[in-house]
Write a protein that holds these residues in place. Structure first.
Motif: not given
Length: 956
Positions: A608-623, A628-634
């Protein structure tokens, strides 16, 4: 003691009278019960059951579960045959707020009005039913009122952990206690850890009890004795079904943070279109973007898109997970402390960025002294209590990663580049190259390879390419297919540039991997310009810098695949459906739930914390990563095209990647093609130990195929995890069929392996392997210039400056390092693989299971010693040598903090009040020369024993 004997006798006699079929509701008792009885497999009662005085009148209180009556109101005039038993209740208040202190200050606590509802209410439930009503036998409700408790110490109030005694009244023919019902009539939630009845029957609760005014349900806690569904005593059948129904909920409405409901939903909460189109993100889960399901929260939808769930406002709340899954206490404190430490570490970079008005590049010459603390100096000062007098600049610096040498360069060496594919942060991507040139699984006509034999022939020690393939000397890191379909969109983002990469390695005679070619690919275009570049080890200054840039792009891709696919998808997201389904369909009494439960804790909270800040829009993964913002597509593409549950076990994964071949003559039934492969070598030891434990455990409860097939809870768990939790791949033919004990062993071993050792290997080394960003950048900001491009002249004029400008900026670097520092840390309350503090109370009457855990513990200790031996063996050059850090990610012990070590620890034998006495015998050595020559006695002790003092045992 006579009272205790009478109590056990009542359990035995009532069981004989009811003669319940297909169940064994009592602990094994040998011979007859008398004052000199012998009781096997049962701890002796340490306090007596007291008979009530005759002439008293008691009344059973009507106890209801939801809207259904559980017991009838009964008046009893003759209570001469009644017993009073004592239950010890261990309770913990929330560590976030001093609840007990607040409670004791409230005036209503001492009110005399309706005093029967001023505390915890307890009611004991028998495994047997009353023959007259055919309902479970129950005790009288007993109320625990803390305001009248004189034994509570101030120290207990401060720590938040305390225990109470509760008197419960039962009939002499009550039978074996099977469950206890609890209701909280205080105004605050409280955490019940354990309940122990006469120190003989134990209930491991470990759950938050909500106030009665917020929860109408009485909480149900079963004793620690395991029952398959078909073996459930008649007195517990209704409660077993009811508790599972409560946890499943009805799938409607918004979940409150105090709820305990487990349900499924898609990942439709990663974006927030109400903030603008740039915050819109695709839903993960479904035909378009397949993905495992998450825990449902039921939050309202956004105004812009009714199919998107509104993100939670983290300033006032948090994402729902069932109450017992939320991170609490020291574990939560450790995370917050890590966040604040990360903020402090980012201050210098933030100030520098603000002062310069733009993103500042990394300064390699000042990196060591500017970002990293001199650890030895800090420890030396702290030993004298002088840490607080350190220069403030030192306090704002990061710890020095273990893999970072003070002889710093701006790029990773070739030998270290190869070594980390086998013993680094991501040791699970390397594959054996089977054909040359490598073939894409995408359209071969569009996505072929430009690699030629002339690129690598001079690096094969005189072999031909075909000979190197035949002798299994060529290996590959292949990030071509996973990146290429998304590169147009990735490279269109500001400050993000990436390639589809292929890296070829040659296995040297020393057992190390040497990179010999890197191919970088861009999507095909209509121009005549080539979309692929091949780089080989340098021969001059220009090719040296091109080679270093090529390796940096490979490392960037490797960091992204590691975090997105191997860590997030395989370890976290794909395990969540199995956890949700387990709580929905496996009773806490079920043997499989009891085995899996230690490995399921906190996963939903972390996800749940990952959805809040890791894989969310402009989260850790995207930034922080190139994708970037296409990470979840991969992630979605990898789940659809590559993930397979049946290949998630270590042996199957090694075979799939061509890193091992089946060989029944070798340990673990495998032959590794790279003998010095630290992750695989150490991992196979852990895998085999887990597999042996699970095999023994499963075969103890499941004697044949039919027991597995007709276990309704087990089959419902596995079926729902696949058909609902993994709905997008439910039709795949590769799912193992849950049809016999062997298949169940395979499934459970995979789940435990992923949740423990695999997670440790991929998570806890992130800071020490990735904390020096120039060696392993998470993103690249520039492509490699070609001779006809304008930037080529800048590259030739200042190749080092061009390299640094391609890396993340200083502020991006420190943010990334702070995140790695947080997620790589062990908590002070870390839960280790299989750690069970009270083994004998967790599996009462199960000596074979306890012995299996003991053997597992001993095996883990042997593994630890073997790993330590390997780490100092100079022949193993991938884990031992000048400047080479030992491979400790699968080492079974760790201290709190960022240690770069595992979290597996042997079962805590000493804390179980059981001690193993090993007696060497010549008889055993003579008659069993192939076995350990000692006899093992397990001694059950009533109290704690000082392990530093010898324990005297008298044996006849």
């Amino acid at each position: 003691m006579s009272g205790a004997i009478n109590m056990l006798t009542s359990f035995y006699l009532s069981y004989k009278r009811t003669n319940t079929k297909n169940i064994d509701p009592m602990y094994p008792i040998s011979h007859s019960i008398s004052s000199s009885c012998t009781i096997s497999n049962v701890p002796l009662l340490v306090s007596c059951c007291k008979k009530l005085k005759s002439g008293c009148t008691l009344k059973f209180v009507k106890a209801s579960l939801a809207t259904e009556d559980f017991t009838e109101e009964v008046n009893v005039d003759d209570v001469s045959s009644r017993l009073k038993v004592t239950a010890t209740v261990n309770v913990r208040k929330s560590k976030e707020v001093n609840v007990l202190k607040k409670l004791t200050e409230l005036p209503w606590l001492h009110s005399q009005k309706d005093s029967s509802y001023e505390g915890f209410v307890f009611q004991l439930v028998s495994t047997q039913v009353d023959p007259s009503s055919m309902k479970p036998k129950v005790s009288k409700e007993s109320v625990l009122d803390w305001s009248k408790c004189t034994s509570l110490k101030d120290s207990d109030k401060d720590t938040g952990c305390f225990s109470f005694k509760v008197k419960l009244v039962i009939d002499e023919d009550f039978g074996e206690p099977g469950a206890i019902l609890v209701r909280n009539h205080y105004d605050k939630e409280l955490f019940v850890e354990t309940i122990s009845l006469e120190d003989c029957f134990h209930f491991s609760c470990n759950s938050w009890i909500q106030p009665a005014h917020t929860s109408k349900e009485k909480r149900i806690f079963f004793s620690n004795k395991a029952y398959l569904p078909s073996q459930t005593p008649k007195g517990l059948k209704y409660l077993r079904d009811r508790e599972l129904k409560n946890k499943r909920g009805d799938g409607k409405g918004q979940r409150l943070l105090v709820d305990r409901i487990y349900d499924y939903d898609t990942y439709n909460d990663l974006g927030n279109p109400d903030k603008g189109a740039e915050f819109t993100r695709s839903t993960l889960g479904g035909e378009k973007n397949p993905h495992p399901r998450r825990c449902r929260t039921g939050r309202p939808n956004t105004a812009t898109d009714v199919n998107v769930e509104k993100p939670v406002n983290l300033l006032i709340s948090s994402t729902y997970v069932p109450r017992d899954e939320a991170l609490e206490g020291t574990r939560r404190k450790d995370i917050f402390m890590g966040v604040w430490k990360g903020v402090l570490h980012n201050i210098p970079a933030m100030v520098t960025t603000l002062f310069n008005g733009n993103e500042v590049s990394i300064d390699i010459s000042n990196l060591a002294t500017g970002l990293y603390r001199n650890v030895s100096q800090a420890k030396s000062l702290n030993a004298y209590g002088l840490f607080k007098f350190l220069d403030i600049k030192e306090m704002l610096k990061f710890e020095t990663p273990k893999t970072m040498s003070w002889n710093i360069t701006s790029y990773v060496r070739d030998d270290e580049f190869g070594r980390q594919t086998l013993a680094g942060m991501n040791p699970v991507s390397i594959e054996r190259l089977e054909v040359f040139p490598p073939v894409s699984k995408l359209d071969p006509s569009m996505y072929g390879s430009n690699l030629k034999e002339e690129h690598i022939i001079c690096h094969l020690n005189g072999m031909s390419v075909q000979q190197a393939l035949d002798e299994k000397k060529l290996f590959i890191l292949d990030y071509h297919d996973i990146y290429l379909p998304f590169l147009d969109r990735i490279n269109a983002q500001e400050g993000r540039k990436a390639y589809g990469t292929r890296t070829i390695f040659f296995l040297t005679t020393a057992g190390t991997l040497k990179p010999i070619a890197i191919e970088l690919s861009l999507p095909p275009n209509d121009s005549n310009l080539p979309s692929k570049q091949v780089f080989t080890p340098p021969v001059d200054a220009t090719t040296n810098w091109l080679w270093q840039l090529g390796k940096a792009h490979v490392c960037s891709n490797d960091a992204g695949v590691h975090q997105l696919i191997h860590h997030w998808l395989r370890v976290h997201a794909c395990m969540e459906p199995f956890i949700i389904a387990a709580h929905r369909h496996l009773s806490s009494m079920h043997p499989v739930f009891k085995l899996l439960n230690p490995h399921m804790r906190h996963v939903l909270g972390i996800n749940a914390m990952a959805r809040e800040s890791l894989i969310s829009a402009e989260g850790i993964i995207e930034s922080g990563f190139s994708s970037g913002r296409y990470s979840t597509h991969m992630v979605s593409a990898a789940y659809r095209n590559w993930w397979r549950f049946d290949l998630e076990g270590l042996p199957q994964d090694l075979i799939r990647r061509g890193m091992a071949v089946p060989d029944e003559t070798r340990p673990h039934g495998l032959k590794l093609l790279i003998e010095d492969y630290p992750y695989a070598n150490d991992g196979l030891l852990i895998w085999s130990a887990i597999q042996e434990l699970v095999h023994t455990y499963v075969n103890h409860y499941y004697h044949d195929d039919n027991v597995v097939i007709y276990d309704t809870e087990l089959q419902s768990w596995y079926s729902e995890a696949i058909n609902v939790g993994h709905a997008d791949v439910r039709e795949a033919s590769w799912w193992p069929k849950l049809c016999n004990p062997a298949k169940l062993t395979e499934i459970l071993t995979i789940i435990i392996w992923i949740s423990s050792a695999q997670h440790a290997a991929l998570n806890f080394g992130q800071y020490h392997y990735g904390g020096y960003v120039p060696n392993r950048p998470p993103l690249m900001q520039k492509l490699i210039p070609k001779e006809h491009e304008l930037e080529y002249a800048s590259f030739i004029a200042d190749p080092h400056g061009y390299f640094l400008d391609s890396l993340p900026s200083l502020f991006q670097t420190t943010k990334y390092m702070a995140v790695l520092d947080i997620i790589s840390a062990h908590s002070h309350e870390e839960e280790y693989l299989g750690e069970i503090k009270d083994m004998f109370t967790s599996w009462p009457g199960e000596p074979k299971i306890i012995e299996a855990f003991y053997k597992f513990s001993m095996e883990i200790r042997k593994i630890e010693n073997e790993i330590k031996r390997r780490n100092v063996d100079p022949k193993l050059r991938n884990r031992c040598g000048a400047g080479i850090p030992p491979y400790e990610l699968l080492l079974p012990t760790s201290e709190p903090g960022v240690t770069g070590r595992e979290l597996i620890r042997p079962y805590d034998i000493q804390s179980t009040n059981a001690y193993v006495v090993e007696v060497a015998t010549d008889h055993g050595r003579a008659h069993h020369p192939d076995r350990s020559w000692y006899v093992r006695f397990v001694v059950i002790c009533g109290g704690h024993h000082d392990s530093k003092r010898p324990m005297k045992v008298d044996c006849e």
